[in-house]
Design a protein around this motif. Structure first.
Motif, PDB file in Angstrom:
ATOM      1  N   LEU A 168     -38.214 -28.847 -28.010  1.00 56.75           N
ATOM      2  CA  LEU A 168     -39.661 -28.675 -27.854  1.00 56.75           C
ATOM      3  C   LEU A 168     -40.402 -29.392 -28.964  1.00 56.75           C
ATOM      4  CD1 LEU A 168     -39.645 -24.833 -27.280  1.00 56.75           C
ATOM      5  CD2 LEU A 168     -39.622 -26.623 -25.547  1.00 56.75           C
ATOM      6  N   ASP A 169     -41.628 -29.807 -28.682  1.00 55.58           N
ATOM      7  CA  ASP A 169     -42.424 -30.305 -29.793  1.00 55.58           C
ATOM      8  C   ASP A 169     -43.577 -29.350 -30.058  1.00 55.58           C
ATOM      9  OD1 ASP A 169     -44.616 -30.980 -28.154  1.00 55.58           O
ATOM     10  OD2 ASP A 169     -43.571 -32.804 -27.571  1.00 55.58           O
ATOM     11  N   ASP A 170     -44.439 -29.719 -30.968  1.00 58.12           N
ATOM     12  CA  ASP A 170     -45.427 -28.755 -31.450  1.00 58.12           C
ATOM     13  C   ASP A 170     -46.523 -28.428 -30.444  1.00 58.12           C
ATOM     14  OD1 ASP A 170     -46.443 -31.248 -31.558  1.00 58.12           O
ATOM     15  OD2 ASP A 170     -47.099 -31.170 -33.638  1.00 58.12           O
ATOM     16  N   GLU A 171     -46.492 -29.077 -29.290  1.00 57.90           N
ATOM     17  CA  GLU A 171     -47.540 -28.772 -28.315  1.00 57.90           C
ATOM     18  C   GLU A 171     -47.079 -27.774 -27.260  1.00 57.90           C
ATOM     19  OE1 GLU A 171     -48.278 -32.811 -27.264  1.00 57.90           O
ATOM     20  OE2 GLU A 171     -48.855 -33.129 -29.345  1.00 57.90           O
ATOM     21  N   THR A 172     -45.827 -27.432 -27.288  1.00 58.98           N
ATOM     22  CA  THR A 172     -45.307 -26.562 -26.247  1.00 58.98           C
ATOM     23  C   THR A 172     -45.362 -25.096 -26.667  1.00 58.98           C
ATOM     24  OG1 THR A 172     -43.718 -28.333 -25.915  1.00 58.98           O
ATOM     25  CG2 THR A 172     -43.369 -26.316 -24.656  1.00 58.98           C
ATOM     26  N   ALA A 173     -45.977 -24.267 -25.845  1.00 59.41           N
ATOM     27  CA  ALA A 173     -45.911 -22.824 -26.080  1.00 59.41           C
ATOM     28  C   ALA A 173     -44.944 -22.257 -25.053  1.00 59.41           C
ATOM     29  CB  ALA A 173     -47.282 -22.196 -25.913  1.00 59.41           C
ATOM     30  N   HIS A 174     -44.158 -21.298 -25.464  1.00 65.51           N
ATOM     31  CA  HIS A 174     -43.250 -20.721 -24.467  1.00 65.51           C
ATOM     32  C   HIS A 174     -43.005 -19.246 -24.725  1.00 65.51           C
ATOM     33  CE1 HIS A 174     -39.187 -21.302 -26.711  1.00 65.51           C
ATOM     34  NE2 HIS A 174     -40.148 -21.181 -27.552  1.00 65.51           N
ATOM     35  N   GLN A 175     -42.430 -18.623 -23.721  1.00 63.63           N
ATOM     36  CA  GLN A 175     -42.247 -17.179 -23.711  1.00 63.63           C
ATOM     37  C   GLN A 175     -40.884 -16.868 -23.089  1.00 63.63           C
ATOM     38  OE1 GLN A 175     -45.344 -15.236 -21.482  1.00 63.63           O
ATOM     39  NE2 GLN A 175     -45.023 -13.305 -22.553  1.00 63.63           N
ATOM     40  N   PRO A 176     -39.862 -16.974 -23.881  1.00 62.92           N
ATOM     41  CA  PRO A 176     -38.525 -16.815 -23.293  1.00 62.92           C
ATOM     42  C   PRO A 176     -38.107 -15.349 -23.088  1.00 62.92           C
ATOM     43  CG  PRO A 176     -38.387 -17.505 -25.608  1.00 62.92           C
ATOM     44  CD  PRO A 176     -39.834 -17.334 -25.298  1.00 62.92           C
ATOM     45  N   HIS A 177     -37.266 -15.114 -22.102  1.00 63.74           N
ATOM     46  CA  HIS A 177     -36.607 -13.813 -21.983  1.00 63.74           C
ATOM     47  C   HIS A 177     -35.152 -14.030 -21.574  1.00 63.74           C
ATOM     48  CE1 HIS A 177     -36.671 -13.796 -17.546  1.00 63.74           C
ATOM     49  NE2 HIS A 177     -37.826 -14.415 -17.685  1.00 63.74           N
ATOM     50  N   THR A 178     -34.306 -13.102 -21.974  1.00 63.90           N
ATOM     51  CA  THR A 178     -32.884 -13.292 -21.712  1.00 63.90           C
ATOM     52  C   THR A 178     -32.556 -13.019 -20.252  1.00 63.90           C
ATOM     53  OG1 THR A 178     -32.444 -11.023 -22.355  1.00 63.90           O
ATOM     54  CG2 THR A 178     -32.163 -12.692 -24.047  1.00 63.90           C
ATOM     55  N   LEU A 179     -31.439 -13.566 -19.812  1.00 63.21           N
ATOM     56  CA  LEU A 179     -30.944 -13.354 -18.456  1.00 63.21           C
ATOM     57  C   LEU A 179     -29.559 -12.743 -18.531  1.00 63.21           C
ATOM     58  CD1 LEU A 179     -31.710 -16.813 -16.778  1.00 63.21           C
ATOM     59  CD2 LEU A 179     -32.945 -14.663 -16.403  1.00 63.21           C
ATOM     60  N   GLY A 180     -29.263 -11.894 -17.552  1.00 64.52           N
ATOM     61  CA  GLY A 180     -27.911 -11.377 -17.447  1.00 64.52           C
ATOM     62  C   GLY A 180     -27.657 -10.208 -18.377  1.00 64.52           C
ATOM     63  N   SER A 181     -26.393  -9.810 -18.450  1.00 67.63           N
ATOM     64  CA  SER A 181     -26.069  -8.589 -19.180  1.00 67.63           C
ATOM     65  C   SER A 181     -25.406  -8.869 -20.530  1.00 67.63           C
ATOM     66  CB  SER A 181     -25.136  -7.727 -18.323  1.00 67.63           C
ATOM     67  OG  SER A 181     -24.016  -8.509 -17.954  1.00 67.63           O
ATOM     68  N   GLU A 182     -25.258 -10.143 -20.845  1.00 64.05           N
ATOM     69  CA  GLU A 182     -24.655 -10.526 -22.125  1.00 64.05           C
ATOM     70  C   GLU A 182     -25.766 -10.824 -23.121  1.00 64.05           C
ATOM     71  OE1 GLU A 182     -21.692 -13.860 -23.128  1.00 64.05           O
ATOM     72  OE2 GLU A 182     -22.000 -13.993 -20.965  1.00 64.05           O
ATOM     73  N   PRO A 183     -25.528 -10.622 -24.423  1.00 65.28           N
ATOM     74  CA  PRO A 183     -26.532 -11.099 -25.374  1.00 65.28           C
ATOM     75  C   PRO A 183     -26.600 -12.629 -25.337  1.00 65.28           C
ATOM     76  CG  PRO A 183     -24.617 -10.191 -26.534  1.00 65.28           C
ATOM     77  CD  PRO A 183     -24.405  -9.941 -25.070  1.00 65.28           C
ATOM     78  N   CYS A 184     -27.777 -13.143 -25.621  1.00 63.24           N
ATOM     79  CA  CYS A 184     -27.929 -14.589 -25.662  1.00 63.24           C
ATOM     80  C   CYS A 184     -27.836 -15.025 -27.128  1.00 63.24           C
ATOM     81  CB  CYS A 184     -29.282 -14.965 -25.063  1.00 63.24           C
ATOM     82  SG  CYS A 184     -29.574 -16.730 -25.100  1.00 63.24           S
ATOM     83  N   VAL A 185     -26.863 -15.864 -27.416  1.00 66.89           N
ATOM     84  CA  VAL A 185     -26.669 -16.333 -28.789  1.00 66.89           C
ATOM     85  C   VAL A 185     -27.074 -17.801 -28.851  1.00 66.89           C
ATOM     86  CG1 VAL A 185     -25.001 -16.666 -30.659  1.00 66.89           C
ATOM     87  CG2 VAL A 185     -24.775 -14.711 -29.118  1.00 66.89           C
ATOM     88  N   CYS A 186     -27.958 -18.108 -29.787  1.00 65.02           N
ATOM     89  CA  CYS A 186     -28.493 -19.471 -29.882  1.00 65.02           C
ATOM     90  C   CYS A 186     -28.435 -19.996 -31.304  1.00 65.02           C
ATOM     91  CB  CYS A 186     -29.977 -19.504 -29.504  1.00 65.02           C
ATOM     92  SG  CYS A 186     -30.394 -18.791 -27.944  1.00 65.02           S
ATOM     93  N   LEU A 187     -28.435 -21.311 -31.384  1.00 62.38           N
ATOM     94  CA  LEU A 187     -28.687 -22.005 -32.648  1.00 62.38           C
ATOM     95  C   LEU A 187     -30.109 -22.524 -32.573  1.00 62.38           C
ATOM     96  CD1 LEU A 187     -25.731 -24.535 -33.042  1.00 62.38           C
ATOM     97  CD2 LEU A 187     -26.115 -22.405 -34.281  1.00 62.38           C
ATOM     98  N   VAL A 188     -30.845 -22.379 -33.665  1.00 65.92           N
ATOM     99  CA  VAL A 188     -32.203 -22.917 -33.684  1.00 65.92           C
ATOM    100  C   VAL A 188     -32.370 -23.770 -34.944  1.00 65.92           C
ATOM    101  CG1 VAL A 188     -34.654 -22.381 -33.537  1.00 65.92           C
ATOM    102  CG2 VAL A 188     -32.990 -20.789 -32.578  1.00 65.92           C
ATOM    103  N   ALA A 189     -32.712 -25.020 -34.750  1.00 73.05           N
ATOM    104  CA  ALA A 189     -32.982 -25.901 -35.894  1.00 73.05           C
ATOM    105  C   ALA A 189     -34.480 -25.908 -36.127  1.00 73.05           C
ATOM    106  CB  ALA A 189     -32.480 -27.309 -35.597  1.00 73.05           C
ATOM    107  N   LEU A 190     -34.869 -25.510 -37.323  1.00 66.47           N
ATOM    108  CA  LEU A 190     -36.288 -25.315 -37.625  1.00 66.47           C
ATOM    109  C   LEU A 190     -36.758 -26.206 -38.758  1.00 66.47           C
ATOM    110  CD1 LEU A 190     -36.461 -21.447 -37.735  1.00 66.47           C
ATOM    111  CD2 LEU A 190     -37.749 -22.887 -36.181  1.00 66.47           C
ATOM    112  N   GLU A 191     -37.896 -26.812 -38.556  1.00 71.97           N
ATOM    113  CA  GLU A 191     -38.502 -27.536 -39.671  1.00 71.97           C
ATOM    114  C   GLU A 191     -39.778 -26.873 -40.165  1.00 71.97           C
ATOM    115  OE1 GLU A 191     -38.361 -31.889 -39.725  1.00 71.97           O
ATOM    116  OE2 GLU A 191     -37.179 -31.684 -37.907  1.00 71.97           O
ATOM    117  N   GLY A 192     -40.452 -26.107 -39.307  1.00 71.82           N
ATOM    118  CA  GLY A 192     -41.684 -25.445 -39.741  1.00 71.82           C
ATOM    119  C   GLY A 192     -41.673 -24.000 -39.302  1.00 71.82           C
ATOM    120  N   PRO A 193     -42.525 -23.154 -39.881  1.00 76.12           N
ATOM    121  CA  PRO A 193     -42.553 -21.740 -39.500  1.00 76.12           C
ATOM    122  C   PRO A 193     -43.131 -21.545 -38.103  1.00 76.12           C
ATOM    123  CG  PRO A 193     -44.303 -22.246 -41.071  1.00 76.12           C
ATOM    124  CD  PRO A 193     -43.503 -23.506 -40.904  1.00 76.12           C
ATOM    125  N   LEU A 194     -42.686 -20.498 -37.443  1.00 75.00           N
ATOM    126  CA  LEU A 194     -43.223 -20.175 -36.118  1.00 75.00           C
ATOM    127  C   LEU A 194     -44.697 -19.807 -36.211  1.00 75.00           C
ATOM    128  CD1 LEU A 194     -40.651 -17.868 -34.301  1.00 75.00           C
ATOM    129  CD2 LEU A 194     -41.146 -20.261 -33.884  1.00 75.00           C
TER     130      LEU A 194
END
Ligand SMILES: [Zn+2]
Lengths: 210, 190
Positions: A168-194
């Protein structure tokens, strides 16, 4: 592993140029392990990088000094090929090899745990989102790239499963929610604060029974 | 371009490295060094290294190429691409932060002419594809050429380029894609 979402081509180009932040380079390498399509794109960009390097004006170099070092250096057997991969932080290694139980997660909000890996120039965040969790609408002050390692989530852009990357770039707003019955594990590379859009977001209210 | 004998074409550098890998001929490797090390050093200086650091790093990359030459496989990557990835990885292992700080100090004075350098550079490219590449870079719209330049020659991230050029991140990414794809079209995929 079927991959539906890839890093932006610009991200792969910068990876090839060696100009990504460390966090993002580590994330891209995790994706490349699963994605021959992106490996091909990286190779094309490396070819161009090599040509750009070769088109440099030349600098004078020390031949005698180098030759002296060369004569002291043994060649390695052919089976010792060069690993192009960056050294991985311990916790990332543990997570990839053994799964999320290895990570000393910190609680952030209901349904949301994370673990931060600080790198010299950026942060790599490991995220564990419980099944049925809803993250409030937010956009990013700089870039945020996410790769799913396990489980799945959905947002306005689609459904993201293991191996998928949301670039994503800085113009995208999003609202994620998990799917399924497993936890969703992610890597997030961050350069600026949310940057949350609402002052008091319906913050991290887990909604049950998707 | 006024100097010396004609350079071998890329295919010959592949062959050269394969033979170095099989026979360990140091003289032959020195020919490889004489061709690539001066360009590698120039590239490393562009990435923010001081001259002596760039020399040291270029030598390290070359020694690594020598040590690993037996595993070089031209069907996977050409000699120049293989060397490029070795140098790029060494550079990023140095630690970006420290390297950046040096870069920014070194760069302050040069900042004004950051990109025109692409146009003014003394391209010394005896091989056809290099001439094509220089010509291709000059044909790109200025913004795309700037972004390619900062990405490949100065090691800047998208955010850094965005801040430097006063552009939104999305424009940096699209300029990079467009510029890259045009360059590839113009020089042909190697
Ligand atoms: Zn991919």
């Amino acid at each position: 592993m079927t991959i539906n979402h890839h890093p932006d081509q610009a991200t792969l180009i910068s990876y090839s140029a060696g100009s990504l932040s460390s966090a993002l380079a580590l994330l891209v390498e995790c994706h490349l392990e699963h994605c021959s399509e992106c490996r091909q794109r990286v190779r094309e960009a490396e070819n161009l990088g090599a040509q750009l390097l070769a088109s440099q004006p030349t600098e004078q170099v020390d031949e005698d000094g180098f030759f002296a070092r060369l004569t002291e250096t043994e060649q390695l057997p052919p089976q010792q090929a060069i690993s192009g991969r960056k050294p991985r932080p311990k916790m990332l290694q543990a997570l990839l090899a053994k799964g999320e139980a290895e990570v000393p997660w910190r609680w952030r909000a209901p349904g949301l745990h994370s673990y931060d890996i600080k790198l010299d120039d950026s942060r790599l965040k490991l995220l564990r989102i419980a099944p049925g969790t809803h993250i409030p609408v937010h956009s990013h002050s700089q870039s945020e790239v996410t790769m799913v390692l396990a489980g799945a989530y959905q947002d306005e852009l689609g459904c993201f499963r293991a191996g998928d990357v949301a670039d994503l770039d800085d113009e995208t707003a999003h609202q994620p929610h998990t799917l399924g019955s497993e936890p969703c594990v992610c890597l997030v590379a961050l350069e600026g604060p949310l940057r949350f859009q609402q002052l008091l977001p319906r913050l991290l209210q887990p909604f049950m029974g998707l | 371009m006024s100097t010396a004998a004609p350079e071998p074409a890329e295919r010959d550098w592949n062959q050269c490295l394969v033979e170095v890998g099989q026979g360990g001929n140091k003289e032959q490797f020195m020919a490889f060094y004489r061709h690539f090390a001066p360009r590698l050093k120039a590239w490393l200086i562009g990435q923010g290294g001081q001259r002596d650091q760039a020399e040291e790093l270029a030598q390290e990359a070359m020694l690594k190429a020598w040590r690993h030459a037996p595993s070089f496989d031209p069907s996977k990557a050409s000699a120049s691409t293989w060397l490029y990835t070795i140098a790029r990885n060494l550079l990023s292992d140095l630690g970006r932060k420290q390297q950046r700080e040096q870069k920014f100090i070194a760069r302050q004075s040069a900042e004004q002419e950051a990109m025109p350098a692409v146009e003014q550079a003394q391209w010394q490219m005896p091989e056809l594809d290099r001439q094509q590449l220089a010509a291709a870079l000059k044909q790109l719209p200025n913004r795309q050429a700037q972004v390619i330049y900062q990405c490949f020659y100065q090691g800047r991230s998208h955010s850094e380029i965005a801040a430097n050029m006063g552009l939104p991140l999305g424009s940096v990414k699209s300029s990079l894609r467009l510029g890259f794809n045009k360059l590839c079209e113009m020089v042909g995929k190697p």
